[in-house]
Design a protein around this motif. Structure first.
Motif, PDB file in Angstrom:
ATOM      1  N   VAL A 272      -0.786  -0.695 -14.739  1.00  0.00           N
ATOM      2  CA  VAL A 272       0.239  -1.350 -14.663  1.00  0.00           C
ATOM      3  C   VAL A 272       0.415  -1.640 -13.148  1.00  0.00           C
ATOM      4  N   PRO A 273       0.472  -3.036 -12.861  1.00  0.00           N
ATOM      5  CA  PRO A 273       0.418  -3.469 -11.533  1.00  0.00           C
ATOM      6  C   PRO A 273       2.207  -3.116 -11.059  1.00  0.00           C
ATOM      7  N   GLU A 274       2.463  -1.951 -10.563  1.00  0.00           N
ATOM      8  CA  GLU A 274       3.872  -1.596 -10.259  1.00  0.00           C
ATOM      9  C   GLU A 274       4.205  -2.464  -8.817  1.00  0.00           C
ATOM     10  N   PRO A 275       5.327  -3.040  -8.562  1.00  0.00           N
ATOM     11  CA  PRO A 275       5.464  -3.710  -7.391  1.00  0.00           C
ATOM     12  C   PRO A 275       5.904  -2.453  -6.244  1.00  0.00           C
ATOM     13  N   ASP A 276       4.984  -1.974  -5.913  1.00  0.00           N
ATOM     14  CA  ASP A 276       4.973  -0.874  -4.982  1.00  0.00           C
ATOM     15  C   ASP A 276       3.900  -0.980  -3.737  1.00  0.00           C
ATOM     16  N   PRO A 277       4.163  -0.913  -2.529  1.00  0.00           N
ATOM     17  CA  PRO A 277       3.218  -1.165  -1.548  1.00  0.00           C
ATOM     18  C   PRO A 277       2.066  -0.117  -1.547  1.00  0.00           C
ATOM     19  N   ASN A 279       0.693   0.614  -4.453  1.00  0.00           N
ATOM     20  CA  ASN A 279      -0.103   0.416  -5.454  1.00  0.00           C
ATOM     21  C   ASN A 279      -0.735  -0.970  -5.392  1.00  0.00           C
ATOM     22  N   ARG A 280      -1.272  -1.495  -4.085  1.00  0.00           N
ATOM     23  CA  ARG A 280      -1.817  -2.767  -3.928  1.00  0.00           C
ATOM     24  C   ARG A 280      -3.350  -2.858  -3.742  1.00  0.00           C
ATOM     25  N   PHE A 281      -3.954  -3.779  -4.153  1.00  0.00           N
ATOM     26  CA  PHE A 281      -5.337  -4.045  -3.796  1.00  0.00           C
ATOM     27  C   PHE A 281      -5.979  -2.751  -4.516  1.00  0.00           C
ATOM     28  N   LEU A 282      -5.683  -2.166  -5.530  1.00  0.00           N
ATOM     29  CA  LEU A 282      -6.564  -1.010  -6.110  1.00  0.00           C
ATOM     30  C   LEU A 282      -7.738  -1.765  -7.121  1.00  0.00           C
ATOM     31  N   ARG A 283      -8.445  -1.237  -7.453  1.00  0.00           N
ATOM     32  CA  ARG A 283      -9.597  -1.407  -8.364  1.00  0.00           C
ATOM     33  C   ARG A 283      -9.036  -0.545  -9.514  1.00  0.00           C
TER      34      ARG A 283
END
Lengths: 334, 339
Positions: A272-277, A279-283
């Motif tokens: 889930v792409p949570e809008p949280d700094p 939680n970005r650019f993760l594989r």
């Protein structure tokens, strides 16, 4: 055998469930070419009980069997095996012509408010249609009920909406019409099948709050079918995660999301792409889950994933109400 | 440094029934700074975000009422180019696009290899042998085996078709890749695969992207900066890590507050009202009829007010003179003001 019984006792734990599915399986025949036919098992051994006034979220990806479970629960489909019990009555094998009472007490809200509403009908006619089918001949009574239903879904002032056609309305407004139509017979049990996936982001909460309000004010029991596990946290008391036709994990929204045990649940949450700094650019995990339906076995399994016994739902030790599909002993959570 | 793509005051309006005009793109300006930068264009349906993509690709419908503004690619002004020049030199070669529904974009009776090779063979850019080798490379880059070249679209899953859409867009080594909701029809795990692929392409070969989506979480997963679009205008542009936690436009704040959070019990909040009809846009700030902070000054149309991080926000709250005491208001994304 005792394990199977234990599993049932967990999932059918509610004292007076309005709806209970007991070890339900559903297979569909498929045609391949002219003469060959095959069988697809959409649902394998699902047990689920929903208490009166409760909302259970059935979370899964496409092909997980979640919609099929919803339709079996309404007896729109007759299961291949297992029992369906609605308000203490076994409805598994009741023929359609003797299910009118069930049709009046249950309803479904469809995913697509663009294709599920007849574009040639007015809002009033769409909402009143179930009453016409019930043989309610008094047009004045029908009109009053339509207005009450429109008010219940916040399409007010109702005068502005009765004569409109779906094409002149936004996705959120159309979905409200779909809900009003589902509400018109005052159902006890509603299946909401991805009710907001085609509605704009800013209108989704309104629709879900509306369904939540119906549950509180009218005591409607909900099966909320969704691919969006984050929305399940906020709009359901309990979550059942489905994968390849089986429930792989079930518990309260917090148990399942904050302390997932089954590797599939974990992968679903991590995707889930949570809008949280943070939680970005993760594989993200893109694990392919090509298991055999009904055998929720996997290499991440703490038991080695080498067992061939069918998995059964077992309670996570020390976490009452939280169950996970396992082939062996009760797994450890937390 | 010259930006890779600089868009200035772009307009794309359509004629609608009854003599009305749809102002789909209405004075949009932004830059895509360098190789490998991704800008997220976030908006709801009807915000004009897809029209922006079509305007940049010059793939315009017949009912265009107004199309102007400056578009510069690596310093080169594209606006004066004739449609023929644009087709030969820019579209697909320098600026390419991946569409939302890869299902409907692929031709069902052509093999995958033929579809990817189509732009290569046009204008005799490649001969057949080189085109075949190029198709193999492209399939490999998007994570598909070379054998897929001989398959038909119906034999592919949704995620595989979207990979073909990306391979086709990459065929001529474009500088800018526009992605219009590339994962909206996909399951979350397949969506994650496509996003991983886009993250790879952003790193190597360093393609700059305009990522158009309704999902601000998805945009922030890939994009360095985010542009929040509403009613044909950009309401806020800024670094994703700042916009997510300290938005400077009430619309961004309400949009973030309306999302159900996976790891928080703070309930999502309803955004009041409906998005405006693009043929009857409210005067002044376009968001003011729905805005919980609106005051009299919001009847004047706000410009994009520069922010310290290089972004801007089209809201008077960011102008200390106009906002007065309101200048201090913090727009926390998890606790939107009550209406």
């Amino acid at each position: 055998m005792t394990e199977t019984l234990l599993a049932r006792s967990i999932t059918v734990s509610s004292s007076q469930p309005l709806l209970a599915l007991d070890d339900v399986s559903m297979a569909f025949r498929t045609r391949r070419g002219l003469f060959r036919s095959g069988e697809v098992t959409a649902v394998a051994g699902v047990s689920l009980a929903i208490a009166r006034g409760e909302t259970v979220a059935l979370v899964g990806e496409s092909g997980s069997g979640k919609t099929t479970v919803g339709r079996v629960s309404l007896r729109l489909l007759q299961p291949t095996s297992g029992r369906v019990v609605f308000d203490k009555q076994d409805i598994t094998d009741v023929p359609e012509e003797r299910l009118n009472w069930l049709r009046k007490r249950t309803a479904i809200v469809f995913q697509d408010p663009f294709s599920s509403l007849n574009p040639y009908m007015t809002v009033a006619d769409l909402i009143a249609e179930p009453l016409v089918i019930d043989g309610l001949k008094d047009a004045g009574v029908r009109r009053a009920q339509v207005r009450a239903a429109l008010a219940a879904v916040d399409l007010t002032p109702t005068d502005r909406f009765v004569n409109r056609h779906p094409s002149s309305m936004s996705g959120g407004q159309r979905q409200r019409v779909g809900i009003a139509r589902a509400l018109i017979r005052n159902p006890d049990y509603m299946v909401a099948d991805e009710p907001v996936s085609m509605v704009d982001a800013s209108s989704r909460v309104e629709i879900l709050n509306l369904l939540h309000g119906l549950q509180r004010e009218r005591g409607v029991t909900f099966l909320y079918i969704t691919h969006d596990i984050a929305s399940a946290r906020h709009f359901a008391g309990r979550i059942a995660v489905m994968h390849l036709g089986s429930i792989v994990e079930t518990g309260s929204a917090r148990q399942v999301i904050d302390h997932p045990v089954h590797p599939y649940t974990r992968a679903l949450i991590a995707a889930v792409p949570e809008p949280d700094p943070a939680n970005r650019f993760l594989r993200r995990s893109t694990e392919q889950w090509q298991d055999t339906p009904g055998v929720a076995i996997h290499a991440d399994c703490p038991h080695g994933g080498s067992l061939t016994l069918p998995a059964v739902l077992l309670e996570v030790s020390g976490d009452p109400g939280h169950a996970v599909a396992c082939h062996l002993e009760p797994p450890r959570g937390r | 440094m010259t930006p890779l793509l600089a868009v200035d005051d772009l307009h794309l309006w359509y004629d609608a029934d009854g003599g009305k005009v749809v102002r789909a793109v209405d004075g949009v300006s932004f830059t895509l700074e360098q190789r490998g930068e991704a800008l997220g264009i976030v908006g709801e349906s009807g915000s004009g975000k897809s029209s922006l993509a079509l305007a940049l690709m010059r793939m315009l419908p017949k009912n265009v009422a107004r199309f102007d503004g400056a578009v510069r690619l690596a310093g080169r002004e594209l606006t004066p180019l004739s449609d023929d020049q644009f087709r030969r030199e820019i579209r697909w070669q320098r600026i390419a696009m991946v569409f939302q529904g890869a299902m409907s974009v692929l031709n069902p009776v052509l093999r995958i290899g033929e579809q990817i090779a189509e732009p290569l063979l046009l204008e005799r850019r490649y001969d057949k042998a080189r085109a075949r080798a190029r198709v193999r490379d492209l399939l490999e880059r998007v994570g598909l085996p070379a054998g897929f070249a001989s398959r038909y679209p119906h034999e592919l899953s949704g995620g595989q078709r979207q990979r073909i859409g990306i391979a086709t867009a990459l065929a001529l080594d474009p500088d800018v890749l526009i992605l219009d909701e590339p994962t909206s029809a996909l399951d979350v795990s397949v969506q994650a695969q496509i996003m991983n692929l886009l993250k790879d392409l952003k790193e190597d070969p360093g393609i700059s992207m305009l990522f158009i989506t309704h999902d601000i979480g998805l945009a922030s997963d890939l994009c360095d900066r985010i542009a929040v679009t509403y009613a044909g205008e950009q309401m806020e542009v800024g670094p994703a890590e700042r916009v997510l936690v300290a938005p400077r436009h009430p619309y961004s704040q309400l949009l973030l507050a309306s999302l159900p959070r996976l790891h928080s019990d703070v309930p999502p909040r309803t955004m009041p009202g409906d998005p405006p009809d693009l043929t009857a846009i409210p005067a002044g700030c376009r968001f003011h009829p729905r805005c919980p902070y609106a005051w009299e000054d919001c009847l004047n149309h706000p410009p994009g007010i520069p922010l310290p991080d290089g972004g801007h926000a089209r809201c008077w709250l960011n102008d200390p003179v106009v906002a007065g005491d309101r200048y201090q208001i913090q727009l926390r994304p998890t606790e939107a003001a009550r209406d």
